[in-house]
Design an enzyme around this catalytic site. Structure first.
Site, short mmCIF file in Angstrom:
data_model
loop_
_atom_site.label_atom_id
_atom_site.label_comp_id
_atom_site.label_asym_id
_atom_site.label_seq_id
_atom_site.Cartn_x
_atom_site.Cartn_y
_atom_site.Cartn_z
N GLU A 32 -11.23 -4.60 1.67
CA GLU A 32 -10.50 -5.36 0.64
C GLU A 32 -11.34 -6.50 0.07
OE1 GLU A 32 -7.26 -3.19 2.78
OE2 GLU A 32 -9.28 -3.91 3.20
N ASN B 280 -4.64 -2.30 -4.64
CA ASN B 280 -5.87 -2.39 -3.85
C ASN B 280 -5.75 -1.49 -2.63
OD1 ASN B 280 -8.44 -3.20 -3.17
ND2 ASN B 280 -7.83 -5.17 -2.33
N LYS C 119 0.42 -6.45 1.94
CA LYS C 119 -0.30 -5.18 1.88
C LYS C 119 0.07 -4.28 3.06
CE LYS C 119 -5.02 -3.37 1.63
NZ LYS C 119 -4.90 -2.53 0.44
N ASP D 197 0.82 -1.21 0.00
CA ASP D 197 0.00 0.00 0.00
C ASP D 197 0.85 1.27 0.00
OD1 ASP D 197 -2.22 -1.64 0.07
OD2 ASP D 197 -3.25 -0.42 1.57
N ASP E 159 -11.25 -2.34 12.01
CA ASP E 159 -10.26 -3.31 11.52
C ASP E 159 -9.90 -4.31 12.61
OD1 ASP E 159 -10.21 -2.30 8.98
OD2 ASP E 159 -8.44 -1.05 9.30
N HIS F 261 -5.34 -9.04 3.44
CA HIS F 261 -4.29 -9.25 4.43
C HIS F 261 -4.82 -9.58 5.81
CE1 HIS F 261 -4.52 -4.79 5.73
NE2 HIS F 261 -5.49 -5.01 4.89
N ARG F 262 -5.92 -8.94 6.21
CA ARG F 262 -6.42 -9.15 7.57
C ARG F 262 -7.07 -10.54 7.73
NH1 ARG F 262 -4.70 -4.96 9.89
NH2 ARG F 262 -4.87 -2.88 9.00
#
Length: 438
Positions: A352, A97, A424, A49, A324, A398-399
């Site tokens: 995402e 992204n 990311k 990112d 998040d 990613h999460r």
């Protein structure tokens, strides 16, 4: 498809040092670029990112000097990008992204009197941007959708901007839209007012934005969470509060995985973050106390431990303030006694991936009973966790990958599909995790 199988683990013990915050990193890069001086940024996150933002700024003509892997010197352009393209040759910016790059750059470039083409990976072209474009069009911005209405890719052309009337923007889809507007409006040099329509979600991310704008010399007047005023002749300067050097805090969202590991299976200390932080996700540490976790703060450190708990306590929580980090709570629910409900998480659907749908599907794979709605998820843990043969799908998110790695602490091996998606925000996440689990 690449896979990574994490062995069954039963203990998490040790300490880790966090990478820089993604939200702070990309905001700081853009504000430094828009300022009228030279800013040195320390501890910048190294990730996909931030690389997208760095590449974009260089393409736009901003001079960047790499001092080390995590330290950069940014020569501000005083809000005037030198590369403006031409009628037949827009400046092309590929932004992957990276929502924290795409949304703010859309607003800044719409007010920069140039010709630009913004695009990304296929998932970025599925992430809504219509509310931001609508707000920018209210003040005269010339933005066209090149494929589907309301979604990237976008073409931005020079326009006459008029901010004499309040700009209305919805607050219930993504706080990044408001962030983008706030950061861009000083470029007009005129007084501008934003009125938020409906409930503003993810307020802590707006607080990050306002805090960083102030660091670069621009104060925003806020009336509750409904009205924001940027004063005329506002100018970004090279971080007068910090004498031209800005340190990026450790990423509080990333801290959640390691704090959760300590809460589930031992004791883990996270360095690079303390009780005082401009990031809303620091409040994750307080929320896990409600699950019975021992949380302690030190100098630039926070730690979590399981203590004498045999199981965590289930919670029913409004997660609007930690959108998040709330994903990590969904995994901790697997180790709790009873049913956990996470509410007010509608923003998960425009991240995402559709994180409510994705989380429900993958939690089901490991044996949980899951109920979802438009803005909530309810999780009842299984008597015994399952290790699905097909692995955990990560949806280029990613999460999802980082969250589900924690399932291995339940004593079952877990296979993560497409593990490299963590690049990311945290490229060496799995290496760091391996240092503390056994």
């Amino acid at each position: 498809m690449e896979q990574l199988t994490l062995p069954a683990a039963h203990q998490a013990q040790g300490s880790i040092t966090l990478p820089g915050s993604k939200s702070i990193s990309n905001r700081t890069l853009l504000l430094a670029a828009l300022s009228n001086g030279v800013t040195e940024i320390r501890d910048l996150l190294v990730s996909d990112d931030t690389q997208r933002m760095l590449d974009a700024l260089q393409t736009l003509g901003v001079k960047l000097e790499k001092l080390s892997e995590t330290d950069w010197r940014v020569h501000g352009c005083s809000g005037n990008f030198t590369n403006k393209g031409s009628v037949n040759a827009p400046v092309g910016l590929f932004l992957g992204n990276a929502g924290t790059a795409f949304r703010p750059l859309t607003a800044a470039l719409a007010l920069s009197n140039g010709h630009y083409y913004l695009h990304g990976v296929p998932r970025m072209h599925e992430r809504p941007i219509g509310d931001l474009v609508d707000a920018l069009r209210q003040i005269g911005a010339n933005i066209e959708y090149l494929e589907n209405e309301g979604f990237p890719p976008l073409e931005i052309s020079p326009a006459k901007i008029d901010v004499s009337k309040p700009i209305k923007i919805r607050g219930d889809v993504s706080s990044q839209f408001l962030t983008a507007l706030l950061m861009a409006l000083p470029l007009t040099k005129q007084q501008a007012t934003i009125e938020v329509v409906g409930e503003l979600i993810s307020k802590p991310y707006i607080e990050i934005t306002l805090n960083l704008m102030a660091k670069f010399g621009v104060q925003v007047q806020r009336e509750g969470w409904q009205r924001f005023t940027v004063f005329g002749n506002s100018t970004y300067v090279n971080s007068p509060e910090t004498y031209g050097t800005v340190y990026v805090e450790g990423d509080a969202s990333s801290a959640s995985y390691f704090l959760a590991a300590g809460a589930i299976a031992g004791h883990v200390a996270v360095n690079g973050l303390g009780a005082v932080s401009i990031q809303g996700d620091i409040k994750f540490a307080e929320e896990i106390r409600k699950m019975g976790v021992n949380v302690e703060y030190g100098q630039n450190q926070v730690s979590a431990s399981k203590g004498d708990l045999s199981k965590l306590k289930a919670i029913d929580l409004d997660c609007n303030h930690i959108p998040d980090a709330a994903m990590t709570l969904a995994i901790m629910a697997l180790f709790a006694e009873g049913t956990t409900t996470l509410r007010n998480i509608a923003s998960w659907r425009v991240k995402e991936t559709d994180r409510i749908a994705a989380m429900a599907k993958e939690l089901d794979k490991v044996g949980a009973k899951v109920v979802t709605g438009a803005d909530f998820i309810q999780i009842t843990p299984p008597a015994q966790l399952i290790s699905p043969e097909e692995g955990i799908d990560t949806y280029d998110d990613h999460r999802m990958a980082m969250c589900f790695s924690l399932v291995s602490l339940g004593g079952v091996p877990i296979t993560i599909n497409d593990p490299k998606c963590v690049a990311k925000t945290f490229p060496n996440y799995f290496e760091e995790l391996a240092k503390i689990v056994s």
